[in-house]
Design a protein around this motif. Structure first.
Motif, mmCIF file in Angstrom:
data_model
loop_
_atom_site.group_PDB
_atom_site.id
_atom_site.type_symbol
_atom_site.label_atom_id
_atom_site.label_comp_id
_atom_site.label_asym_id
_atom_site.label_seq_id
_atom_site.Cartn_x
_atom_site.Cartn_y
_atom_site.Cartn_z
ATOM 1 N N LEU A 186 0.819 -1.207 0.000
ATOM 2 C CA LEU A 186 0.000 0.000 0.000
ATOM 3 C C LEU A 186 0.854 1.259 0.000
ATOM 4 C CD1 LEU A 186 -2.774 -1.090 2.542
ATOM 5 C CD2 LEU A 186 -2.955 -0.959 0.053
ATOM 6 N N LEU A 187 1.908 1.264 0.818
ATOM 7 C CA LEU A 187 2.773 2.445 0.885
ATOM 8 C C LEU A 187 3.502 2.677 -0.431
ATOM 9 C CD1 LEU A 187 4.268 2.044 4.493
ATOM 10 C CD2 LEU A 187 2.586 3.733 3.727
ATOM 11 N N LEU A 188 4.052 1.629 -1.035
ATOM 12 C CA LEU A 188 4.766 1.798 -2.302
ATOM 13 C C LEU A 188 3.816 2.186 -3.432
ATOM 14 C CD1 LEU A 188 7.287 -1.187 -2.135
ATOM 15 C CD2 LEU A 188 7.777 1.243 -1.844
ATOM 16 N N LEU A 189 2.620 1.618 -3.442
ATOM 17 C CA LEU A 189 1.646 1.989 -4.463
ATOM 18 C C LEU A 189 1.246 3.457 -4.306
ATOM 19 C CD1 LEU A 189 -0.069 0.908 -6.818
ATOM 20 C CD2 LEU A 189 -1.874 0.413 -5.160
ATOM 21 N N ALA A 190 1.026 3.882 -3.044
ATOM 22 C CA ALA A 190 0.678 5.281 -2.801
ATOM 23 C C ALA A 190 1.840 6.199 -3.160
ATOM 24 C CB ALA A 190 0.282 5.471 -1.338
ATOM 25 N N LEU B 126 -4.024 6.149 -12.704
ATOM 26 C CA LEU B 126 -4.594 5.908 -11.379
ATOM 27 C C LEU B 126 -5.686 4.843 -11.422
ATOM 28 C CD1 LEU B 126 -4.775 9.533 -9.916
ATOM 29 C CD2 LEU B 126 -3.037 7.782 -9.522
ATOM 30 N N THR B 127 -6.399 4.791 -12.573
ATOM 31 C CA THR B 127 -7.398 3.726 -12.730
ATOM 32 C C THR B 127 -6.725 2.356 -12.747
ATOM 33 O OG1 THR B 127 -8.876 5.208 -13.945
ATOM 34 C CG2 THR B 127 -9.217 2.823 -14.213
ATOM 35 N N LEU B 128 -5.611 2.256 -13.491
ATOM 36 C CA LEU B 128 -4.867 0.985 -13.488
ATOM 37 C C LEU B 128 -4.334 0.654 -12.095
ATOM 38 C CD1 LEU B 128 -2.850 1.260 -16.839
ATOM 39 C CD2 LEU B 128 -4.758 -0.282 -16.325
ATOM 40 N N ALA B 129 -3.890 1.704 -11.359
ATOM 41 C CA ALA B 129 -3.438 1.474 -9.990
ATOM 42 C C ALA B 129 -4.577 0.953 -9.129
ATOM 43 C CB ALA B 129 -2.867 2.764 -9.403
ATOM 44 N N GLY B 130 -5.810 1.478 -9.340
ATOM 45 C CA GLY B 130 -6.963 0.984 -8.611
ATOM 46 C C GLY B 130 -7.288 -0.456 -8.961
ATOM 47 N N VAL B 131 -7.142 -0.801 -10.257
ATOM 48 C CA VAL B 131 -7.365 -2.185 -10.668
ATOM 49 C C VAL B 131 -6.360 -3.110 -9.977
ATOM 50 C CG1 VAL B 131 -7.292 -3.779 -12.620
ATOM 51 C CG2 VAL B 131 -8.398 -1.544 -12.876
ATOM 52 N N LEU B 132 -5.090 -2.673 -9.940
ATOM 53 C CA LEU B 132 -4.075 -3.484 -9.259
ATOM 54 C C LEU B 132 -4.412 -3.634 -7.775
ATOM 55 C CD1 LEU B 132 -1.380 -4.967 -9.084
ATOM 56 C CD2 LEU B 132 -0.239 -2.735 -8.834
ATOM 57 N N LEU B 133 -4.849 -2.541 -7.149
ATOM 58 C CA LEU B 133 -5.209 -2.608 -5.729
ATOM 59 C C LEU B 133 -6.374 -3.561 -5.509
ATOM 60 C CD1 LEU B 133 -4.888 -1.599 -2.826
ATOM 61 C CD2 LEU B 133 -6.389 0.330 -3.402
ATOM 62 N N ALA B 134 -7.367 -3.516 -6.389
ATOM 63 C CA ALA B 134 -8.521 -4.417 -6.256
ATOM 64 C C ALA B 134 -8.099 -5.873 -6.446
ATOM 65 C CB ALA B 134 -9.600 -4.028 -7.270
#
Length: 380
Positions: free
Chosen positions: A20-24, A44-52
């Motif tokens: 989470l910290l590195l992604l943020a 950021l949408t792709l980052a959200g997909v990765l987070l999901a």
């Protein structure tokens, strides 16, 4: 096993927070560098997909390989769009090592390392060999260290499982040994008490039956003695239930119990049974007194049934360090080397359990001498 689970939970929590910290951090860097716009929104949408995908992988329990493959595809797409997100490879790398089978580790390492190398080259102003050698070296060292630690952890777990299994087997063996010892003890008790009493009653009632018409007074005496023996046996049976000392020792000393036993045997057989005490009488402890009384009961029962003796002698000798019980008869005798029976076996087992010794001297036609010795113990 509990500590292994605790370490696993701590490592998993660390990797999740690291992700989470590195992604943020990568997302904030991208926003600072590129500002807000359509391209930033797509990244950021792709980052959200990765987070999901990462959340589904952590929370799901189905098809771990497929879950991680989805995370990997989302990561590759994100890094292709924004190379600065390659930092996220670090927690994904450890997650894959923990989640995937060993055969998939090195392909995963190669894929993530190649992705990081390409991302660094894209971000760098010019090519530098360190952009390739650095990630490759770090990935190789980290993978080898992780695999070795995992191997050691599995080896420790196997050793712990073996230790637990050995402990359980030892507990089972001890329970079985305790059960066998208790069964053997009860067998000796029953043989030396109830069985002997029933045998004595049988002899007395047979004698009463033979003499009922010719000697009614003596026959009634045999019946009364059989009734007394039955009462004693009933008391013995109740003692088994209560787990107390023999009734013969209730409110009486060992010498008194042996004296009464010899007198009863003399009445049953009609032959003299002399009882003698040598030395200063001393308390022996309940276990020793019960053992000596049981040995005397068993030995005199054998005399009554088999010996056809003209006289019998029982001697209890108190020494400085041991007490000795001798039972002698001048009857038929036997060969101790070839004769087997539960009575003699029970005597040997009972005395051996208390650290004593048994000696039997006999021969056909020459009588029998049984000597039992026990170490002196303080009364308990």
């Amino acid at each position: 096993m509990r500590w292994a689970a605790v370490r696993e939970d701590r490592l998993g929590a660390t990797m999740r927070w690291g992700f989470l910290l590195l992604l943020a951090a990568a997302a904030s860097r991208y926003v600072v560098r590129h500002g807000w716009g359509a391209e930033t929104a797509g990244v950021l949408t792709l980052a959200g997909v990765l987070l999901a995908a990462y959340a589904v992988n952590e929370l799901g329990s189905f098809a771990p390989g497929a879950r991680f493959a989805v995370v990997t595809v989302a990561f590759l797409a994100l890094v292709f769009a924004a190379p600065s997100f390659a930092l996220v490879a670090i927690p994904l790398f450890f997650m894959g090592l923990r989640q995937l089978p060993p055969r998939a580790v090195w392909p995963l390492v190669a894929l993530l390392t190649t992705t990081v190398v390409i991302a660094q080259i894209r971000l760098a102003d010019r090519f530098d060999p360190s952009l390739v050698l650095g990630p490759v070296g770090i990935a190789a060292i980290t993978t080898v260290v992780f695999l070795e630690l995992d191997r050691q952890s599995r080896a420790r777990q196997r050793a712990l499982d073996d230790l637990v299994a050995a402990r359980d087997e030892l507990d089972r063996s001890q329970r079985e040994a305790g059960a066998l010892a208790e069964r053997a003890r009860l067998s000796r008790e029953i043989h030396d008490t109830l069985a002997q009493g029933l045998s004595s009653m049988n002899l007395l009632l047979q004698a009463a039956d033979r003499e009922w018409d010719a000697e009614p007074t003596q026959a009634r005496g045999h019946v009364r003695e059989a009734a007394a023996t039955a009462r004693d046996n009933l008391a013995e049976a109740r003692r088994f239930i209560r787990g107390l000392a023999p009734p013969a020792l209730d409110n009486a000393s060992l010498t008194d119990a042996l004296r009464r036993l010899c007198a009863a045997t003399e009445r049953d057989t009609g032959t003299p049974v002399r009882f003698t005490v040598v030395g200063t009488v001393a308390p022996l402890g309940v276990d020793n007194e019960i053992a000596l009384l049981r040995v005397a009961q068993s030995a005199l029962a054998n005399v009554r049934r088999h010996a056809r003796a003209r006289q019998t002698a029982v001697t209890l000798t108190y020494g400085g360090r041991e007490v000795i019980l001798d039972v002698y008869d001048d009857g038929a005798g036997f060969d101790p080397e070839t004769t087997t029976g539960f009575g003699l076996t029970g005597i040997r087992e009972r005395i051996a359990h208390l650290g004593g010794g048994v000696t039997i001297e006999s021969a056909p036609g020459e009588g029998t001498a049984l000597a039992v010795s026990l170490p002196m113990r303080e009364a308990r």
